[in-house]
Design a protein around this motif. Structure first.
Motif, PDB file in Angstrom:
ATOM      1  N   ALA A  55       0.800  -1.231   0.000  1.00 39.23           N
ATOM      2  CA  ALA A  55       0.000   0.000   0.000  1.00 39.23           C
ATOM      3  C   ALA A  55       0.832   1.281   0.000  1.00 39.23           C
ATOM      4  CB  ALA A  55      -1.023   0.024   1.128  1.00 39.23           C
ATOM      5  N   SER A  56       2.103   1.204  -0.363  1.00 37.81           N
ATOM      6  CA  SER A  56       2.860   2.430  -0.605  1.00 37.81           C
ATOM      7  C   SER A  56       2.393   3.007  -1.931  1.00 37.81           C
ATOM      8  CB  SER A  56       4.356   2.121  -0.666  1.00 37.81           C
ATOM      9  OG  SER A  56       4.815   1.682   0.586  1.00 37.81           O
ATOM     10  N   THR A  57       2.302   4.328  -1.978  1.00 37.67           N
ATOM     11  CA  THR A  57       1.735   4.968  -3.160  1.00 37.67           C
ATOM     12  C   THR A  57       2.680   6.020  -3.739  1.00 37.67           C
ATOM     13  OG1 THR A  57       0.621   6.600  -1.769  1.00 37.67           O
ATOM     14  CG2 THR A  57      -0.638   4.639  -2.386  1.00 37.67           C
ATOM     15  N   ILE A  58       2.486   6.272  -5.012  1.00 38.86           N
ATOM     16  CA  ILE A  58       3.193   7.341  -5.690  1.00 38.86           C
ATOM     17  C   ILE A  58       2.211   7.964  -6.677  1.00 38.86           C
ATOM     18  CG2 ILE A  58       4.143   5.784  -7.458  1.00 38.86           C
ATOM     19  CD1 ILE A  58       6.639   7.596  -7.478  1.00 38.86           C
ATOM     20  N   TYR A  59       2.289   9.294  -6.798  1.00 40.32           N
ATOM     21  CA  TYR A  59       1.362  10.022  -7.656  1.00 40.32           C
ATOM     22  C   TYR A  59       2.109  10.946  -8.606  1.00 40.32           C
ATOM     23  CZ  TYR A  59      -2.193   8.687  -4.214  1.00 40.32           C
ATOM     24  OH  TYR A  59      -3.032   7.976  -3.395  1.00 40.32           O
ATOM     25  N   ALA A  60       1.493  11.190  -9.746  1.00 34.24           N
ATOM     26  CA  ALA A  60       1.974  12.252 -10.614  1.00 34.24           C
ATOM     27  C   ALA A  60       1.743  13.586  -9.908  1.00 34.24           C
ATOM     28  CB  ALA A  60       1.227  12.224 -11.942  1.00 34.24           C
ATOM     29  N   ASP A  61       2.644  14.529 -10.140  1.00 36.75           N
ATOM     30  CA  ASP A  61       2.527  15.833  -9.479  1.00 36.75           C
ATOM     31  C   ASP A  61       1.178  16.493  -9.765  1.00 36.75           C
ATOM     32  OD1 ASP A  61       6.025  16.821  -9.906  1.00 36.75           O
ATOM     33  OD2 ASP A  61       5.031  15.598  -8.374  1.00 36.75           O
ATOM     34  N   SER A  62       0.652  16.273 -10.952  1.00 35.45           N
ATOM     35  CA  SER A  62      -0.574  16.958 -11.370  1.00 35.45           C
ATOM     36  C   SER A  62      -1.805  16.505 -10.590  1.00 35.45           C
ATOM     37  CB  SER A  62      -0.818  16.740 -12.868  1.00 35.45           C
ATOM     38  OG  SER A  62      -0.959  15.364 -13.151  1.00 35.45           O
ATOM     39  N   VAL A  63      -1.724  15.357  -9.904  1.00 28.82           N
ATOM     40  CA  VAL A  63      -2.907  14.857  -9.199  1.00 28.82           C
ATOM     41  C   VAL A  63      -2.711  14.786  -7.692  1.00 28.82           C
ATOM     42  CG1 VAL A  63      -3.485  13.506 -11.248  1.00 28.82           C
ATOM     43  CG2 VAL A  63      -2.377  12.379  -9.307  1.00 28.82           C
ATOM     44  N   GLY A  65      -2.746  15.421  -3.933  1.00 31.69           N
ATOM     45  CA  GLY A  65      -3.661  16.193  -3.117  1.00 31.69           C
ATOM     46  C   GLY A  65      -5.095  16.178  -3.607  1.00 31.69           C
ATOM     47  N   ARG A  66      -5.316  15.702  -4.827  1.00 28.99           N
ATOM     48  CA  ARG A  66      -6.676  15.646  -5.379  1.00 28.99           C
ATOM     49  C   ARG A  66      -7.193  14.216  -5.482  1.00 28.99           C
ATOM     50  NH1 ARG A  66      -7.653  17.351 -10.627  1.00 28.99           N
ATOM     51  NH2 ARG A  66      -5.526  16.840 -11.330  1.00 28.99           N
ATOM     52  N   TRP A  67      -6.287  13.288  -5.752  1.00 25.78           N
ATOM     53  CA  TRP A  67      -6.698  11.912  -6.035  1.00 25.78           C
ATOM     54  C   TRP A  67      -6.051  10.946  -5.050  1.00 25.78           C
ATOM     55  CZ3 TRP A  67      -6.271  11.384 -12.072  1.00 25.78           C
ATOM     56  CH2 TRP A  67      -7.049  12.395 -12.653  1.00 25.78           C
ATOM     57  N   THR A  68      -6.722   9.800  -4.885  1.00 27.14           N
ATOM     58  CA  THR A  68      -6.230   8.775  -3.977  1.00 27.14           C
ATOM     59  C   THR A  68      -6.382   7.401  -4.607  1.00 27.14           C
ATOM     60  OG1 THR A  68      -6.926  10.107  -2.064  1.00 27.14           O
ATOM     61  CG2 THR A  68      -6.429   7.783  -1.675  1.00 27.14           C
ATOM     62  N   ILE A  69      -5.293   6.648  -4.606  1.00 23.20           N
ATOM     63  CA  ILE A  69      -5.337   5.276  -5.084  1.00 23.20           C
ATOM     64  C   ILE A  69      -5.346   4.354  -3.869  1.00 23.20           C
ATOM     65  CG2 ILE A  69      -2.803   5.127  -5.293  1.00 23.20           C
ATOM     66  CD1 ILE A  69      -3.245   3.232  -7.690  1.00 23.20           C
ATOM     67  N   THR A  70      -6.200   3.337  -3.933  1.00 28.25           N
ATOM     68  CA  THR A  70      -6.277   2.347  -2.863  1.00 28.25           C
ATOM     69  C   THR A  70      -6.415   0.963  -3.488  1.00 28.25           C
ATOM     70  OG1 THR A  70      -8.680   2.624  -2.701  1.00 28.25           O
ATOM     71  CG2 THR A  70      -7.336   3.922  -1.182  1.00 28.25           C
ATOM     72  N   ARG A  71      -6.176  -0.046  -2.676  1.00 31.66           N
ATOM     73  CA  ARG A  71      -6.346  -1.408  -3.136  1.00 31.66           C
ATOM     74  C   ARG A  71      -7.022  -2.230  -2.055  1.00 31.66           C
ATOM     75  NH1 ARG A  71      -0.860  -3.584  -4.977  1.00 31.66           N
ATOM     76  NH2 ARG A  71      -1.842  -5.661  -4.958  1.00 31.66           N
ATOM     77  N   ASP A  72      -7.848  -3.165  -2.517  1.00 28.50           N
ATOM     78  CA  ASP A  72      -8.516  -4.112  -1.630  1.00 28.50           C
ATOM     79  C   ASP A  72      -8.037  -5.492  -2.040  1.00 28.50           C
ATOM     80  OD1 ASP A  72     -10.211  -5.852  -0.286  1.00 28.50           O
ATOM     81  OD2 ASP A  72     -11.951  -4.541  -0.485  1.00 28.50           O
ATOM     82  N   ASN A  73      -7.073  -6.011  -1.289  1.00 25.26           N
ATOM     83  CA  ASN A  73      -6.498  -7.302  -1.661  1.00 25.26           C
ATOM     84  C   ASN A  73      -7.512  -8.438  -1.567  1.00 25.26           C
ATOM     85  OD1 ASN A  73      -3.988  -6.188  -2.227  1.00 25.26           O
ATOM     86  ND2 ASN A  73      -3.241  -6.487  -0.133  1.00 25.26           N
ATOM     87  N   SER A  74      -8.507  -8.295  -0.693  1.00 27.50           N
ATOM     88  CA  SER A  74      -9.514  -9.353  -0.557  1.00 27.50           C
ATOM     89  C   SER A  74     -10.427  -9.440  -1.780  1.00 27.50           C
ATOM     90  CB  SER A  74     -10.361  -9.124   0.693  1.00 27.50           C
ATOM     91  OG  SER A  74     -11.179  -7.978   0.542  1.00 27.50           O
ATOM     92  N   LYS A  75     -10.506  -8.343  -2.540  1.00 21.45           N
ATOM     93  CA  LYS A  75     -11.350  -8.305  -3.739  1.00 21.45           C
ATOM     94  C   LYS A  75     -10.531  -8.230  -5.025  1.00 21.45           C
ATOM     95  CE  LYS A  75     -15.247  -6.013  -1.454  1.00 21.45           C
ATOM     96  NZ  LYS A  75     -16.147  -4.831  -1.454  1.00 21.45           N
ATOM     97  N   SER A  76      -9.198  -8.244  -4.887  1.00 21.96           N
ATOM     98  CA  SER A  76      -8.320  -8.108  -6.065  1.00 21.96           C
ATOM     99  C   SER A  76      -8.722  -6.906  -6.912  1.00 21.96           C
ATOM    100  CB  SER A  76      -8.347  -9.393  -6.904  1.00 21.96           C
ATOM    101  OG  SER A  76      -7.851 -10.480  -6.170  1.00 21.96           O
ATOM    102  N   THR A  77      -8.934  -5.807  -6.253  1.00 25.58           N
ATOM    103  CA  THR A  77      -9.447  -4.607  -6.919  1.00 25.58           C
ATOM    104  C   THR A  77      -8.687  -3.376  -6.433  1.00 25.58           C
ATOM    105  OG1 THR A  77     -11.648  -5.573  -7.136  1.00 25.58           O
ATOM    106  CG2 THR A  77     -11.502  -3.183  -7.293  1.00 25.58           C
TER     107      THR A  77
END
Length: 121
Positions: A55-63, A65-77
């Motif tokens: 669950a370590s994340t990296i974002y493009a500078d343009s997004v 503070g506006r966007w969030t990526i998450t993962r649910d390993n139990s749902k493979s999503t």
């Protein structure tokens, strides 16, 4: 065979929000770095956000503070919560799954079919 199925794209006004989803199958989800890439008309496909199995994340500078990526390993999503959308966010969004062993080489992973996001001004 790896399958990545994106959903959640659409047309939204500037300042609005969307949430993209990507459901993975045919692979060991917990062994893959997952990500979202955007391809705007006439431009190359660029990384928007990536998330490791831990669950370590990296974002493009343009997004940031506006966007969030998450993962649910139990749902493979994975999900991409996109807030404060801007017209320049318009493009086709692709889900990416890259095995940890080749995590620095996205093109050695798998891609979804893409989902269109259009932000009107």
């Amino acid at each position: 065979q790896v399958q990545l199925v994106e959903s959640g794209g659409g047309l939204v006004q500037a300042g609005g929000s969307l949430r993209l989803s990507c459901a993975a199958s045919g692979m060991l989800f917990s062994d893959h770095v997952m990500g979202w890439y955007r391809q705007a008309p006439g431009r190359e496909r660029d990384m928007v956000a990536r998330i490791t199995p831990g669950a370590s994340t990296i974002y493009a500078d343009s997004v940031k503070g506006r966007w969030t990526i998450t993962r649910d390993n139990s749902k493979s999503t994975i999900y991409l919560q996109m807030n404060d959308l801007k017209p320049e966010d318009t493009g086709v969004y692709y889900c990416s799954a890259v095995p940890m062993a080749v995590a620095h080489y996205p093109d050695r992973g798998s891609w979804g079919q893409g989902t269109q996001v259009t932000v009107s001004s």
